[in-house]
Design an enzyme around this catalytic site. Structure first.
Site, mmCIF file in Angstrom:
data_model
loop_
_atom_site.group_PDB
_atom_site.id
_atom_site.type_symbol
_atom_site.label_atom_id
_atom_site.label_comp_id
_atom_site.label_asym_id
_atom_site.label_seq_id
_atom_site.Cartn_x
_atom_site.Cartn_y
_atom_site.Cartn_z
ATOM 1 N N ARG A 160 0.112 14.515 12.396
ATOM 2 C CA ARG A 160 0.549 14.322 11.008
ATOM 3 C C ARG A 160 0.798 15.659 10.283
ATOM 4 N NH1 ARG A 160 -1.227 9.052 9.641
ATOM 5 N NH2 ARG A 160 0.414 9.030 8.086
ATOM 6 N N PRO A 161 1.672 16.506 10.795
ATOM 7 C CA PRO A 161 1.945 17.797 10.139
ATOM 8 C C PRO A 161 2.636 17.607 8.786
ATOM 9 C CG PRO A 161 3.513 17.427 11.894
ATOM 10 C CD PRO A 161 2.513 16.320 11.993
ATOM 11 N N ILE A 162 2.692 18.687 8.002
ATOM 12 C CA ILE A 162 3.315 18.587 6.673
ATOM 13 C C ILE A 162 4.374 19.676 6.458
ATOM 14 C CG2 ILE A 162 1.353 17.495 5.489
ATOM 15 C CD1 ILE A 162 0.674 20.496 4.578
ATOM 16 N N LEU A 184 7.473 19.700 6.820
ATOM 17 C CA LEU A 184 8.716 19.293 6.145
ATOM 18 C C LEU A 184 8.505 19.222 4.626
ATOM 19 C CD1 LEU A 184 10.001 16.548 8.624
ATOM 20 C CD2 LEU A 184 10.774 18.933 8.402
ATOM 21 N N ARG A 211 -8.540 -0.543 4.173
ATOM 22 C CA ARG A 211 -7.650 0.479 3.617
ATOM 23 C C ARG A 211 -6.294 -0.140 3.261
ATOM 24 N NH1 ARG A 211 -6.951 5.697 7.050
ATOM 25 N NH2 ARG A 211 -5.696 6.011 5.205
ATOM 26 N N ASP A 228 4.425 0.598 11.887
ATOM 27 C CA ASP A 228 3.211 -0.026 11.332
ATOM 28 C C ASP A 228 3.018 -1.461 11.815
ATOM 29 O OD1 ASP A 228 3.517 1.610 8.083
ATOM 30 O OD2 ASP A 228 2.830 2.318 10.030
ATOM 31 N N CYS A 250 -5.021 12.518 12.232
ATOM 32 C CA CYS A 250 -5.800 11.281 12.148
ATOM 33 C C CYS A 250 -5.703 10.596 13.499
ATOM 34 C CB CYS A 250 -5.257 10.385 11.027
ATOM 35 S SG CYS A 250 -3.649 9.719 11.435
ATOM 36 N N VAL A 295 7.624 7.056 16.763
ATOM 37 C CA VAL A 295 7.377 7.714 15.482
ATOM 38 C C VAL A 295 6.113 8.554 15.511
ATOM 39 C CG1 VAL A 295 6.995 7.340 13.011
ATOM 40 C CG2 VAL A 295 8.649 5.912 14.250
ATOM 41 N N LYS A 317 0.849 -1.209 0.000
ATOM 42 C CA LYS A 317 0.000 0.000 0.000
ATOM 43 C C LYS A 317 0.878 1.249 0.000
ATOM 44 C CE LYS A 317 -1.646 1.639 4.035
ATOM 45 N NZ LYS A 317 -1.357 3.064 4.298
ATOM 46 N N ASN A 318 1.920 1.244 0.852
ATOM 47 C CA ASN A 318 2.714 2.466 1.018
ATOM 48 C C ASN A 318 3.717 2.698 -0.098
ATOM 49 O OD1 ASN A 318 1.200 2.920 3.238
ATOM 50 N ND2 ASN A 318 2.750 2.270 4.718
ATOM 51 N N ARG A 342 -4.832 10.702 4.101
ATOM 52 C CA ARG A 342 -3.736 11.653 4.245
ATOM 53 C C ARG A 342 -2.734 11.557 3.106
ATOM 54 N NH1 ARG A 342 -1.902 14.167 7.494
ATOM 55 N NH2 ARG A 342 0.180 13.493 6.917
HETATM 56 C C1 EPZ Z 1 4.133 6.896 5.976
HETATM 57 O O1 EPZ Z 1 3.353 7.929 6.550
HETATM 58 C C2 EPZ Z 1 3.220 5.685 5.891
HETATM 59 N N1 EPZ Z 1 2.086 5.986 5.042
HETATM 60 C C3 EPZ Z 1 2.732 5.312 7.297
HETATM 61 O O2 EPZ Z 1 1.933 4.131 7.175
HETATM 62 C C4 EPZ Z 1 3.956 5.007 8.157
HETATM 63 O O3 EPZ Z 1 3.543 4.713 9.475
HETATM 64 C C5 EPZ Z 1 4.890 6.215 8.166
HETATM 65 O O4 EPZ Z 1 5.254 6.573 6.812
HETATM 66 C C6 EPZ Z 1 6.173 5.949 8.947
HETATM 67 O O5 EPZ Z 1 6.840 4.842 8.401
HETATM 68 C C7 EPZ Z 1 2.253 5.968 3.694
HETATM 69 O O6 EPZ Z 1 3.345 5.741 3.190
HETATM 70 C C8 EPZ Z 1 1.050 6.242 2.854
HETATM 71 P P1 EPZ Z 1 6.159 10.302 8.103
HETATM 72 P P2 EPZ Z 1 3.918 9.452 6.569
HETATM 73 O O7 EPZ Z 1 6.053 11.549 7.331
HETATM 74 O O8 EPZ Z 1 4.672 9.718 5.333
HETATM 75 C C9 EPZ Z 1 6.283 13.492 11.536
HETATM 76 C C10 EPZ Z 1 0.117 2.712 7.617
HETATM 77 O O9 EPZ Z 1 -0.403 2.253 8.642
HETATM 78 N N2 EPZ Z 1 6.269 14.513 10.459
HETATM 79 O O10 EPZ Z 1 7.412 9.480 8.018
HETATM 80 O O11 EPZ Z 1 2.808 10.348 6.946
HETATM 81 C C11 EPZ Z 1 4.924 12.836 11.675
HETATM 82 O O12 EPZ Z 1 4.070 13.622 12.473
HETATM 83 C C12 EPZ Z 1 0.559 4.158 7.599
HETATM 84 O O13 EPZ Z 1 0.321 2.068 6.559
HETATM 85 C C13 EPZ Z 1 6.469 15.838 10.815
HETATM 86 O O14 EPZ Z 1 6.653 16.163 11.989
HETATM 87 O O15 EPZ Z 1 4.943 9.335 7.790
HETATM 88 C C14 EPZ Z 1 5.256 11.526 12.329
HETATM 89 O O16 EPZ Z 1 5.349 11.729 13.725
HETATM 90 C C15 EPZ Z 1 0.352 4.865 8.927
HETATM 91 N N3 EPZ Z 1 6.434 16.781 9.830
HETATM 92 C C16 EPZ Z 1 6.637 11.190 11.764
HETATM 93 O O17 EPZ Z 1 7.149 12.398 11.194
HETATM 94 C C17 EPZ Z 1 6.221 16.463 8.521
HETATM 95 O O18 EPZ Z 1 6.225 17.371 7.671
HETATM 96 C C18 EPZ Z 1 6.596 10.134 10.680
HETATM 97 O O19 EPZ Z 1 5.833 10.665 9.629
HETATM 98 C C19 EPZ Z 1 6.025 15.102 8.189
HETATM 99 C C20 EPZ Z 1 6.053 14.141 9.166
#
Ligand code: EPZ
Length: 421
Positions: free
Chosen positions: A123-125, A127, A401, A309, A118, A331, A22-23, A94
């Site tokens: 889940r901020p963006i 970065l 999902r 995950d 969620c 995480v 999925k990811n 997301r």
């Molecule tokens: C991806 O989410 C995966 N989703 C998640 O899988 C997975 O848990 C996660 O990576 C970590 O491995 C998909 O790939 C679609 P991150 P993503 O950005 O990209 C913080 C599942 O169950 N962060 O690595 O959203 C954030 O808040 C899902 O399959 C910031 O602070 O993960 C989190 O604490 C759940 N600022 C940490 O980083 C940002 O701009 C990890 O987030 C972005 C992220």
């Protein structure tokens, strides 16, 4: 809403084929926006998240042909001229935010609803936005939307990620493929899905190097072309079945896996007392029911650490391992939503900050339980399979999902399940 009835049964045993990840499929579907030629993606799992991404691409004007039995989707973004995605679609997933980089690169503009938080965290963006801004995008946030402009095109930049964010690495990597000059992403994510996306981008003519290391270099090109690509196997689906075998004292062989992607889960399962071995077509996990599980401490970390995950699913296993185990989630800030429901099934778990202290002992009891999110739901299905008596899980839609044909796959391994619409 649908309910899954789980009747405690025999140890699960047999062979199960793991689907595409999925990811990996979600960012790669979004990346098809980068070219006007046809991209054909194979091993696409029939997941509701993939269906949302398909709907979003069509909303933007792309045309798609998804053959679910063949697990193949063809995407042509020639006419994907729209640059704003509707709130009601984006808010359902997301990962929709992953269209931002491709739209910005190809169209010079994107207007996307700000993804909310969620169940598992804010889940901020920021970065993602930091990377786009460094590449010259003007960014405006208003009325719940973020609009990004780069009419003169993006320019390569050096970007350091404060946290190795998977999504931010993917979004910036995609945007950089058509930027002028070189982009360097430092402290980037190194997950296998990053490497898979990089391989897809290079197959459509991009110049991406270093994926899988903490520094990725992207040399922008003028345009990209179509290609075919096969998605890597889903290491979280595989890990979930691995835990199911250890939990029920069964014997399951998973086919279509990448051994290296499963090392952290394999190591912890062996520590817990399961037997894990490579087979000709995959990987086999077994534990004889007479052999008690051992306690294990888990700390989730970015890859190659133990995957967040898989945290919920592994916690279910530890609730029946005699003694004290500690699970620390580093995480996401709120990824213990499954704990309350596991406690209602008789588990002894105390949360202290980012850690859960589990006093494991056999004897989970069936109960009516509710899935709050995808992986918490998976943990509860596993708990129902190991509990005494019958469990009724509501919120099964969360699992659809990220798990394709989960009920039929588990039934094929001997589980006694009934899905009531
Ligand atoms: C991806 O989410 C995966 N989703 C998640 O899988 C997975 O848990 C996660 O990576 C970590 O491995 C998909 O790939 C679609 P991150 P993503 O950005 O990209 C913080 C599942 O169950 N962060 O690595 O959203 C954030 O808040 C899902 O399959 C910031 O602070 O993960 C989190 O604490 C759940 N600022 C940490 O980083 C940002 O701009 C990890 O987030 C972005 C992220």
């Amino acid at each position: 809403m649908d309910k899954l009835i789980i009747r405690a049964g025999q140890p699960l045993s047999g062979v199960v084929k793991v689907d595409g990840a999925k990811n990996s499929v979600l960012p790669i579907m979004a990346a098809a926006l980068l070219t006007h030629e046809v991209c054909t993606i194979h091993d696409v799992p029939d997941l509701s998240d993939a269906a949302v991404m398909d709907e979003i691409l069509c909303c933007l004007g792309a045309s798609t042909a998804w053959n679910k039995s063949e697990r193949t989707i063809e995407i042509c973004a020639r006419n994907a001229n729209k640059t704003d995605a509707p709130y009601e679609l984006v808010s359902r997933m997301r990962a929709s935010f992953l269209i931002t980089g491709p739209l910005l690169a190809r169209r010079g503009y994107a207007s996307i609803p700000l993804p909310g938080g969620c169940a598992i965290g804010a889940r901020p963006i920021e970065l993602h936005l930091k990377g786009f801004a460094a590449m010259g995008a003007q960014i405006v946030k208003e009325h719940g939307f973020v609009s990004l402009h780069a009419q003169q095109g993006l320019v390569g930049a050096k970007i350091y990620l404060d946290f190795p964010s998977v999504g931010a690495t993917e979004n910036i990597m995609m945007a950089a493929t058509l930027a002028g000059g070189q982009t360097i992403i430092e402290n980037c994510a190194v997950e296998p899905e990053i490497v898979d996306l990089s391989n897809f981008l290079n197959s459509i003519g991009a110049d991406v190097r270093g994926a899988g290391t903490d520094t990725i270099r992207i040399n922008g090109v003028r345009e990209l072309h179509g290609a075919g690509h096969t998605i890597i196997p889903d290491r979280v689906e595989a890990g979930t079945f691995m835990v199911a075998a250890a939990l029920t004292g069964g014997d399951i062989t998973m086919e279509n896996i990448v051994w290296d992607h499963l090392k952290p889960v394999t190591a912890k399962l062996i520590e817990a007392g399961a037997v894990v071995e490579q087979t000709e077509h995959g990987l086999r996990v077994r534990r004889n029911a007479g052999q008690p599980l051992r306690t294990v401490d888990i700390k989730t970390l970015p890859y190659p650490g133990f995957p967040t995950d898989m945290q919920a699913q592994f916690m279910t296993l530890l609730t029946i391992a005699e003694g004290t185990s500690i699970v620390t989630e580093t995480v996401f800030e709120n990824r213990f939503m499954h704990v309350g429901e596991l406690k209602r099934m008789g588990a002894d778990i105390k949360i202290e900050g980012r850690s859960a202290i589990i006093e494991g002992s056999p004897g989970l009891m069936g109960a009516s339980i509710r899935a709050s999110d995808l992986r918490a739901g998976a943990a509860l299905v596993l708990a129902g399979l190991a509990a005494e008596g019958t469990s009724e899980l509501s919120g099964f839609y969360h699992l659809e999902r990220g798990y394709c044909d989960l009920v039929s796959k588990l039934r094929g391994l001997g589980a006694d399940l009934e899905l009531r619409p």
